[in-house]
Design an enzyme around this catalytic site. Structure first.
Site, PDB file in Angstrom:
ATOM      1  N   ASP A   1       0.851  -1.200   0.000  1.00  0.00           N
ATOM      2  CA  ASP A   1       0.000   0.000   0.000  1.00  0.00           C
ATOM      3  C   ASP A   1       0.884   1.246   0.000  1.00  0.00           C
ATOM      4  O   ASP A   1       0.649   2.205  -0.750  1.00  0.00           O
ATOM      5  CB  ASP A   1      -0.876   0.057   1.256  1.00  0.00           C
ATOM      6  CG  ASP A   1      -1.912  -1.057   1.322  1.00  0.00           C
ATOM      7  OD1 ASP A   1      -1.504  -2.222   1.365  1.00  0.00           O
ATOM      8  OD2 ASP A   1      -3.121  -0.749   1.343  1.00  0.00           O
TER       9      ASP A   1
ATOM     10  N   ASP B   1      -5.641 -11.747  -0.346  1.00  0.00           N
ATOM     11  CA  ASP B   1      -5.815 -12.565   0.857  1.00  0.00           C
ATOM     12  C   ASP B   1      -6.663 -13.837   0.713  1.00  0.00           C
ATOM     13  O   ASP B   1      -6.237 -14.909   1.074  1.00  0.00           O
ATOM     14  CB  ASP B   1      -6.411 -11.704   1.982  1.00  0.00           C
ATOM     15  CG  ASP B   1      -5.538 -10.503   2.320  1.00  0.00           C
ATOM     16  OD1 ASP B   1      -4.634 -10.156   1.533  1.00  0.00           O
ATOM     17  OD2 ASP B   1      -5.760  -9.892   3.381  1.00  0.00           O
TER      18      ASP B   1
ATOM     19  N   GLU C   1     -12.475   0.371  -1.097  1.00  0.00           N
ATOM     20  CA  GLU C   1     -11.361  -0.581  -1.114  1.00  0.00           C
ATOM     21  C   GLU C   1     -11.429  -1.440  -2.382  1.00  0.00           C
ATOM     22  O   GLU C   1     -10.439  -1.661  -3.050  1.00  0.00           O
ATOM     23  CB  GLU C   1     -11.430  -1.456   0.155  1.00  0.00           C
ATOM     24  CG  GLU C   1     -10.226  -2.373   0.330  1.00  0.00           C
ATOM     25  CD  GLU C   1     -10.305  -3.194   1.622  1.00  0.00           C
ATOM     26  OE1 GLU C   1     -11.340  -3.123   2.324  1.00  0.00           O
ATOM     27  OE2 GLU C   1      -9.330  -3.904   1.917  1.00  0.00           O
TER      28      GLU C   1
HETATM   29  C1  GLC Z   1      -5.976  -6.366   2.562  1.00  0.00           C
HETATM   30  C2  GLC Z   1      -5.520  -6.612   1.134  1.00  0.00           C
HETATM   31  C3  GLC Z   1      -4.037  -6.347   1.022  1.00  0.00           C
HETATM   32  C4  GLC Z   1      -3.744  -4.929   1.511  1.00  0.00           C
HETATM   33  C5  GLC Z   1      -4.328  -4.671   2.899  1.00  0.00           C
HETATM   34  C6  GLC Z   1      -4.259  -3.210   3.315  1.00  0.00           C
HETATM   35  O1  GLC Z   1      -5.378  -7.250   3.450  1.00  0.00           O
HETATM   36  O2  GLC Z   1      -5.827  -7.913   0.726  1.00  0.00           O
HETATM   37  O3  GLC Z   1      -3.603  -6.524  -0.298  1.00  0.00           O
HETATM   38  O4  GLC Z   1      -2.377  -4.683   1.501  1.00  0.00           O
HETATM   39  O5  GLC Z   1      -5.672  -5.054   2.945  1.00  0.00           O
HETATM   40  O6  GLC Z   1      -4.901  -2.407   2.378  1.00  0.00           O
END
Ligand code: GLC
Length: 431
Positions: free
Chosen positions: A35, A166, A395
């Site tokens: 991120d 995830d 998101e």
């Molecule tokens: C979730 C996403 C991951 C990201 C995180 C924070 O876990 O799957 O890719 O880095 O959220 O946004």
């Protein structure tokens, strides 16, 4: 400045904690690895120094063995599970700030090259890049040392969270083999911030935590984790990101007169690209994950198998992926779904099992444009901006209805919008 850019910048400022940003407050109250790197690209358009700080802060928490952790727990926050008391990674970093013990997709090499190429403040860019270069290189070496112990050219992830995708359908079968037996009782926090129908299931969470306990029992010793992990998967998207980062780091190292880093990075990229061929599926017209624990392909048509276009794969492969993406575009209102909507397991709302994510759109569009598939790239950029207009800075989004899912006022979504709206240079110019 147009209104959408202004809103995106305001979200990035809202989530700015000084030297790092949180993905969104509440659901994700710490610093996340990829991120931060991708968000730095957005910062560059309106605060170039802040862009570099974001990445510097992440790398200040690099482990002594070279790993860059997936979360840095800068300040205590009870609103997130699992926190530092579950990870218990000990003193692996040069700082007392706790971190998790796993990593995330290594986009840093790609991001800093882009920051340097577009820099308004060249002196600043050169100083910062020169300091980060050996750190990013150490991370890449860590991957090939600890996640490819047999020297195949491809690295494995040991936890679904490492992929950044995830709860992808890709992990269903390998995760089944992780017995939840012995998992310590826990209370999830994610479902208090976001709709449970948009989040992973309880059964998946038990296995995620069981894996963490397993690695903790091995003292987070990366020399042991790979062979001991019941979950060992080669993800084509993850490997493509690593290859792209090695390629970009090599180019940057050349520019900065770091010949040895350039040569090693190029070697990693060449071997990785050649090895990626073994993941190609003619039947699916895309790449597939490989389960290293069973030695078999995972026949799951996810976006992980489209992401390799982000690396310099052979032109016929890029063309095949462009065709596959065009085909998916006939059945999806908003591109690119994280899983093939025609697959029986597809779920339009549940996280990485169908919804659209702007960061992946950005990388796929960049790769398509570089490979000469501008029509598909433009469709993806256009769809991304339509999603924002219709549903705000979420998101992720339902690929059919644009329903906003997960968290809101999301940092990297905002950063990607700034990138899409005000390209300093068209994606591909840094090729
Ligand atoms: C979730 C996403 C991951 C990201 C995180 C924070 O876990 O799957 O890719 O880095 O959220 O946004």
């Amino acid at each position: 400045m147009d209104d959408m850019t202004a809103r995106a910048q305001a979200i990035m400022r809202l989530n700015d904690r000084g030297a790092y940003t949180v993905p969104t407050s509440g659901l994700y109250p710490f610093q996340w690895n990829w991120d931060s790197c991708l968000s730095a690209l957005g910062f560059q358009h309106f605060d170039e120094a802040r862009a570099w700080t974001e990445i510097d802060t992440l790398f200040a928490h690099q482990w002594e063995d070279g790993m860059v952790p997936h979360i840095v727990f800068h300040r205590p926050d009870d609103g997130y599970f699992p926190g530092p008391d579950v990870w218990r990674t000990g003193c692996m970093t040069p700082t007392p700030t706790p971190t998790t013990g796993i990593t995330q997709p290594p986009v840093a090499g790609f991001c800093i090259r882009r920051l340097v190429d577009r820099a308004a403040d060249r002196a600043l860019a050169e100083t910062r890049a020169r300091a980060l270069l050996p750190q990013i290189h150490a991370w890449h070496k860590w991957f090939y040392r600890h996640r490819d112990p047999q020297g195949t050219g491809l690295v494995a992830i040991l936890h679904p969270w490492e992929s950044g995708r995830d709860n992808s359908i890709d992990w269903d079968a390998p995760l089944e083999r992780v017995s939840p037996e012995g998992v310590e009782p826990f209370t999830r926090k994610d479902t208090t911030h976001a709709d449970p129908a948009h989040r992973p299931t309880q059964g998946q969470y038990e296995r995620y935590i069981r894996l963490v306990q397993h690695f903790r029992d091995l003292d987070w010793d990366n020399a042991r984790l790979h062979d001991a992990s019941p979950f060992r998967v080669v993800d084509p998207g993850f490997n493509a990101i690593l290859v792209r980062s090695c390629t970009d780091l090599a180019a940057l190292a050349d520019d900065l007169g770091e010949a040895e880093i350039a040569a090693r990075s190029r070697e990693f990229a060449t071997r990785g690209l050649a090895a990626m061929e073994s993941l190609w599926s003619e039947a699916r017209g895309q790449y597939l994950c490989h389960d290293r624990a069973t030695g078999r392909a995972i026949d799951s048509p996810s976006i992980g198998g489209l992401l390799p276009v982000f690396a310099a794969i052979p032109a016929p492969r890029a063309a095949a992926l462009a065709a596959r993406i065009a085909h998916l575009g006939e059945g999806a209102e908003y591109m690119v779904p994280s899983h093939d909507p025609a697959a029986p397991e597809f779920d339009s709302l549940r996280y990485w099992r169908g919804p659209v994510w702007l960061i992946v759109n950005y990388m796929i569009a960049d790769g398509l444009a570089r490979a000469g598939h501008g029509v598909q790239a433009d469709r993806i950029v256009g769809d991304s901006l339509r999603l924002i207009r219709e549903s705000g800075f979420a998101e992720y989004y339902d690929t059919h209805t644009a329903e906003p899912c997960g968290g809101s006022t999301f940092t990297w979504t905002a950063a990607m919008v700034i990138e899409f709206l005000t390209p300093i240079s068209r994606p591909g110019d840094t090729a």
